[in-house]
Design an enzyme around this catalytic site. Structure first.
Site, short mmCIF file in Angstrom:
data_model
loop_
_atom_site.label_atom_id
_atom_site.label_comp_id
_atom_site.label_asym_id
_atom_site.label_seq_id
_atom_site.Cartn_x
_atom_site.Cartn_y
_atom_site.Cartn_z
N ASP A 122 -4.55 -4.90 3.73
CA ASP A 122 -5.38 -3.74 3.44
C ASP A 122 -5.85 -3.90 2.00
O ASP A 122 -5.05 -3.84 1.07
CB ASP A 122 -4.57 -2.45 3.62
N LYS A 152 -13.46 2.91 -3.34
CA LYS A 152 -13.04 3.01 -4.74
C LYS A 152 -13.86 2.10 -5.64
O LYS A 152 -14.36 2.53 -6.66
CB LYS A 152 -11.56 2.64 -4.90
N TRP A 195 0.72 3.98 2.41
CA TRP A 195 -0.31 5.01 2.53
C TRP A 195 -0.06 5.82 3.81
O TRP A 195 0.19 5.23 4.88
CB TRP A 195 -1.68 4.32 2.58
C1 LMR Z 1 -5.63 8.17 -1.06
O1 LMR Z 1 -4.61 7.55 -0.74
O2 LMR Z 1 -5.60 9.21 -1.75
C2 LMR Z 1 -6.97 7.67 -0.62
O3 LMR Z 1 -6.84 6.43 -0.01
C3 LMR Z 1 -7.74 8.65 0.15
C4 LMR Z 1 -7.26 8.83 1.55
O4 LMR Z 1 -8.09 8.74 2.45
O5 LMR Z 1 -6.08 9.09 1.78
#
Ligand code: LMR
Length: 443
Positions: free
Chosen positions: A253, A289, A172
């Site tokens: 996470d 989510k 992420w």
């Molecule tokens: C995403 O990866 O789209 C979500 O977790 C929202 C974010 O805050 O990035």
């Protein structure tokens, strides 16, 4: 500097200054030129930052006037009608909260709502977790997943001897920034194999195997973002053994519990394996989510320790991290979550709604896969149905993504990730047409 002007005169100059009408010296006081003149700003050297790679996609989408536009960027659940969803149980819990006249708006404690913390730990670790029964866990309410990661990172930077964290490649987009800003050194370990579009377990084990003893290892509890590729249970077991044998510190996470498989317990298995062995670990939980509480910013950080005494000392230090950061967390979102958790009927309904969201996403995977097959789109698209959770890591390159945005008004992150939760039966053909055109026309 003391001014020689009267208060009235100063007020008049100030209001004209704000209106941008004063450009020269008046009454011995130098007034800067029009406030719109950037050169005079003390911030004149500030460079424009790029938009966030994920949230910036929504900014671009909002600016597009096209009626066929489709936002598959941010991971946020949409209904079949393409609308955001407020869960029915959330609406019911909010009604109960509003009608309860005994509720007040006082500050929460620094660590947040006690019930919420207890129940969050139970949700991720299991109702009969020996770690909970032995008081080995300290849980603090934080600002969703990001806030939980950040509080954990700040604590580690201050109190842990090893300052290097390994995050998966890819991961992420916010992970690296969170840990770097907290003062940790961020390194990556191999995770995804673009050839098989699956897990690079060999590379992962090699990289964790050569990490220095004690290094922190960031793991996605389930539904890895952005790849949708999770280790199998056997692979988790290999990872766990390696991590424990090298005294590495796992930091989970958990942003998608219940969203990946539809089962809250199933999606917590990886974490529970690590807690069952008696070792220490960190867990960041988000309710964005799985309860649709995106904007309420509700989450929790749990730290599993080896003794109850250590756990209370850790908690005392977490308070010193939180207090100067945001003082104490907001009350509303956590109250919704604990209201649902404490009411057997609401909790049951939540699991049904959660499963329905997970099922809809799985259906979208199948529909997109079938649509590409029906178009004879070159390539093997089976990863769409093999990957799990909110995202499909399509394998489309940045040029192809740009093409799809320009020609088809489809918005997604430049790494080719699409949010399956943003798709509906109505929009699948449009996306399949766009992917087909991208892979056949753009190299
Ligand atoms: C995403 O990866 O789209 C979500 O977790 C929202 C974010 O805050 O990035």
């Amino acid at each position: 500097m003391k001014s020689s002007l009267s208060a009235d005169r100063r007020l008049s100059i100030l209001s004209r200054h704000l209106a941008g009408t004063i450009h020269k010296e008046e009454g011995g006081t130098t007034i800067s030129s029009s406030p719109t003149s950037a050169a005079d700003s003390v911030f004149a050297n500030v460079v424009r930052a790029p938009e966030d790679p994920i949230l910036g996609v929504t900014v671009a989408y909002n600016k597009d006037p096209s009626p066929i536009k489709l936002n598959l960027g941010v991971g946020a659940y949409r209904t079949e009608e393409g609308k955001p969803l407020v869960l029915n149980v959330v609406r019911q819990a909010e009604k109960l909260l509003v009608n309860d006249r005994s509720r007040v708006k006082e500050y929460l404690p620094i660590v947040g709502l006690a019930d919420f913390n207890k129940l969050s730990a139970k949700l991720i670790l299991g109702a009969n977790s020996p770690a909970i029964l032995g008081n080995l866990v300290t849980t603090v309410q934080c600002l969703s997943g990001t806030g939980s990661l950040r509080v954990g990172a700040e604590f580690l930077a201050k109190h842990y001897y090893q300052r290097t964290i390994y995050i998966p490649n890819p991961t992420w987009g916010n992970h690296g920034k969170i840990f770097t800003l907290a003062g940790l050194t961020v390194k990556t370990y191999r995770y995804y194999d673009p050839v098989t579009r699956g897990l690079n377990i060999q590379g992962l084990l090699e990289d964790l195997g050569s990490a220095p003893s004690g290094a922190i290892i960031l793991l996605h509890a389930c539904a890895h973002n952005p790849t949708g590729v999770d280790p199998t249970r056997e692979q988790w077991e290999q990872i766990r053994r390696l991590i424990r044998s090298k005294s590495l510190l796992p930091f989970f996470d958990s942003a998608y519990q219940g969203f990946a498989s539809g089962s809250l317990d199933e999606d917590a298995q990886s974490v529970r394996m690590f807690v069952a062995d008696g070792g220490e670990c960190f867990i960041a939980q988000s309710y964005a989510k799985n309860m649709g509480l995106y904007g309420e910013r509700v989450g929790a950080l749990s730290i599993v320790c080896k003794s109850a005494d250590v756990a209370t000392r850790v908690e005392s230090q977490l308070k010193l991290v939180i207090r100067p950061m945001y003082s104490n967390p907001p009350i509303h979102g956590a109250s919704i979550v604990s209201t649902i958790f404490k009411d057997r009927k609401l909790y049951q309904e939540w699991t049904v709604e959660l499963e329905a969201m997970a099922d809809r996403i799985i259906t979208m995977r199948k529909q997109l896969f079938d649509a590409l097959r029906a178009r004879d789109t070159p390539g093997d698209w089976s990863h769409i149905i093999k990957q799990i959770g909110m995202f499909t890591f399509t394998g489309l390159n940045t040029k192809q993504v740009t093409f799809m945005t320009r020609e088809y008004h489809i918005y997604m992150t430049s790494d080719g990730r699409i949010s399956m939760a943003g798709l509906s039966s109505r929009t699948v053909p449009h996306l399949a047409d766009a992917i087909h055109a991208a892979v056949t026309k753009v190299a």
